[in-house]
Design a protein around this motif. Structure first.
Motif, short mmCIF file in Angstrom:
data_model
loop_
_atom_site.label_atom_id
_atom_site.label_comp_id
_atom_site.label_asym_id
_atom_site.label_seq_id
_atom_site.Cartn_x
_atom_site.Cartn_y
_atom_site.Cartn_z
N GLU B 179 0.83 -1.20 0.00
CA GLU B 179 0.00 0.00 0.00
C GLU B 179 0.88 1.26 0.00
OE1 GLU B 179 -3.98 -0.22 1.87
OE2 GLU B 179 -3.18 1.39 3.13
N ALA B 180 1.92 1.25 0.84
CA ALA B 180 2.82 2.40 0.88
C ALA B 180 3.50 2.58 -0.47
CB ALA B 180 3.86 2.23 1.98
N ALA B 181 3.86 1.47 -1.12
CA ALA B 181 4.50 1.57 -2.43
C ALA B 181 3.57 2.26 -3.42
CB ALA B 181 4.89 0.19 -2.92
N LEU B 183 1.30 4.41 -2.70
CA LEU B 183 1.27 5.83 -2.35
C LEU B 183 2.48 6.57 -2.90
CD1 LEU B 183 0.03 5.88 1.37
CD2 LEU B 183 -1.22 6.59 -0.65
#
Lengths: 234, 291
Positions: B179-181, B183
């Motif tokens: 998920e952070a990737a 973002l």
């Protein structure tokens, strides 16, 4: 700059956000406050396209973004510092920051932005080659904020930056967010730390059970009887 | 002593190629969080490609690397894009669907190859297949040494890609926090397609390098899927460095099993180590090395 209109979001059968409307103007520091489960983080995820809304519209600089895939949001100049930091634990601090500057525009100035970010967070300079997963909570939050800055965004979303931090570190993080704001960044922040955040923001929205309950200037809300009763325990 | 050293040498040499098989599987495991049970079958397809190129065009297996690897990269990417990614939509309720899909893909690949080539054993015998180099009293089978060198170079190349390039870092970032990737602007779906492609390309290289040494038949794939699985568990799921250790450990174990027990029991040795690791070191070798 950011405009959210009649937004409804649900996870399966459970509707989390009901007809939410709000906006953030350029240069503003806006806060969404609310209790646990009010839908704050969902709101942030909707803005970043990590969840797609049932209905409603989100636009950034006049461009509709709720239909775009999540990975194209940051390129438009909207950086999201997610709840719980969400660093890449087995990458160094430096690599984490580099991941913030993947878009072609941000890549061009990566080295300068990196030095600038480190000067804002001197602590990270000492930790440059350390794995992000081994940092303390406060350092991880700094790293997450610095990673967001690396994209050279026009606007930043902060999701619960004080989560899990000591009161002293919370103060420090809020001071840094304020500093970033003073340098001209447009900011939308979500927080449970109602009293402190209402004190530093320009405007705030109070979210309760997925609906916007009230809005106003931060200081006015701080004086509001209903807010006092609901959040400040007075 | 000579026998011991000789056994060790051949174990390390085959282990280098096993590592290549394991790295591909562990990469897929790390990014997509699935065990690719078609891994050996992909290798088998690469071996048949190399076989055909040798048989009908007279192409040297080492030259075929440059055809088999890109071909399998494409096949892997297509599998991920058309067959596995659509299943992500139900990932939260039925995460095991992707693994089941890889089992199916493995079967289909095996049977397609069987229809085309039959179940007969094939082999590629090059002029250098039996050639041997000596260092003191220790014999080095030349194709194995070359294969080991190429495996080493490919592994080094992969590490350079993962550690030094933005795209490689994006692959690692997606594995660590998808998920952070996203973002950060990483197109996670494209990364999964790329990763499966790389995994398939690496196992294709292993297949091509092993072809001068092994007999080839359609069911060889399942055999190697099992090996890849053992290597991945030995190394600790999702750890590329662990997979290298796992590959070498398995290679050495089999080699010693073959020398000191019996040729038929060499796979048993691998399996016994596998069981011991599961019982006493559930995190795999990664737990010891911390990388």
């Amino acid at each position: 700059m950011l405009e959210v209109k009649n937004l409804n979001v649900s996870y399966g059968d459970v509707q989390v956000l009901w007809d939410v409307n709000f906006s953030v103007a350029e240069g503003e520091f806006v806060v969404l406050v609310g209790a646990n489960g009010a839908g704050k983080s969902t709101m942030m995820k909707a803005v970043s396209s990590l969840v797609s809304p049932m209905s409603g519209e989100i636009s950034f600089n006049g461009r509709r973004i709720d239909t775009l895939p999540a990975h194209s949001i940051i390129g438009l100049g909207l950086a999201h510092v997610p709840e719980g930091r969400q660093l890449f634990p087995e990458m160094t601090v430096k690599e984490n920051l580099e991941m913030g500057a993947l878009s072609p525009a941000a890549k061009l100035t990566r080295k300068e932005t990196y030095q600038k970010a480190l000067s804002l967070f001197p602590r990270l300079r000492e930790r440059e080659r350390q794995m992000a997963g081994t940092l303390s909570g406060g350092e991880q939050q700094m790293c997450a904020i610095a990673r967001g800055l690396m994209a050279r965004p026009k606007m930043m979303l902060f999701d619960e930056p004080s989560l899990g931090l000591s009161p002293v570190l919370t103060q420090e993080v809020f001071r840094l967010v304020q500093k970033i704001h003073e340098e001209g960044m447009t900011i939308l922040m979500v927080e449970q730390n109602v009293k402190q955040t209402l004190g530093i923001c320009d405007r705030a929205y109070v979210l309760e059970n997925g609906r916007i309950l009230m809005q106003g200037k931060g200081k006015d809300l701080l004086e509001d009887q209903k807010v006092k009763e609901a959040f400040l325990g007075i | 002593m000579d026998v011991f050293l000789q056994t060790l040498v051949s174990g390390v040499l085959i282990g280098g190629i096993y590592a290549l098989i394991g790295i591909g599987m562990t990469l897929i495991m790390g990014v997509m969080h699935i065990i690719n049970l078609a891994h050996g079958q992909l290798m088998m397809v690469a071996m048949y490609i190399t076989f055909v190129l040798y048989q009908y065009l007279g192409l040297d297996p080492y030259v075929s690397l440059f055809i088999a690897m890109p071909a399998l990269f494409l096949l892997g990417a297509v599998i991920q894009k058309l067959f596995l990614n659509p299943l992500l939509k139900v990932d939260s309720i039925l995460p095991e669907n992707q693994v089941l899909m890889t089992v199916g893909i493995g079967m289909v690949l095996t049977e397609i190859v069987r229809i085309i080539f039959g179940s007969d054993y094939k082999s590629v015998t090059t002029s250098y297949s039996g050639s041997v180099m000596y260092l003191g009293d220790i014999a080095f089978n030349t194709p194995m040494v070359v294969a080991f060198g190429i495996a080493l170079a490919l592994t080094a190349g992969l590490f350079y890609f993962l550690l030094r390039t933005d795209l490689g870092k994006s692959v690692r970032a997606t594995a660590q926090n998808k998920e952070a990737a996203r973002l950060m602007g990483v197109n996670a779906e494209r990364i999964t397609v790329l990763t499966f492609g790389i995994g398939a390309g690496l196992v294709a290289a292993a297949g091509t390098l092993l072809l001068p040494i092994f007999y080839l038949f359609p069911d060889i794939g399942g055999h190697f899927t099992l090996k890849a699985f053992v290597i991945t568990i030995l190394g600790g799921l999702g750890s590329t460095v662990g997979a290298i250790f796992g590959g070498v450990v398995l290679g050495i174990a089999e080699s010693f099993g073959a020398t000191y027990l019996s040729m038929d029991l060499k796979d048993v040795v691998g399996m016994v180590i596998f069981l011991l690791v599961l019982i006493f070191l559930p995190g795999g070798l990664k737990r010891l090395t911390k990388i």
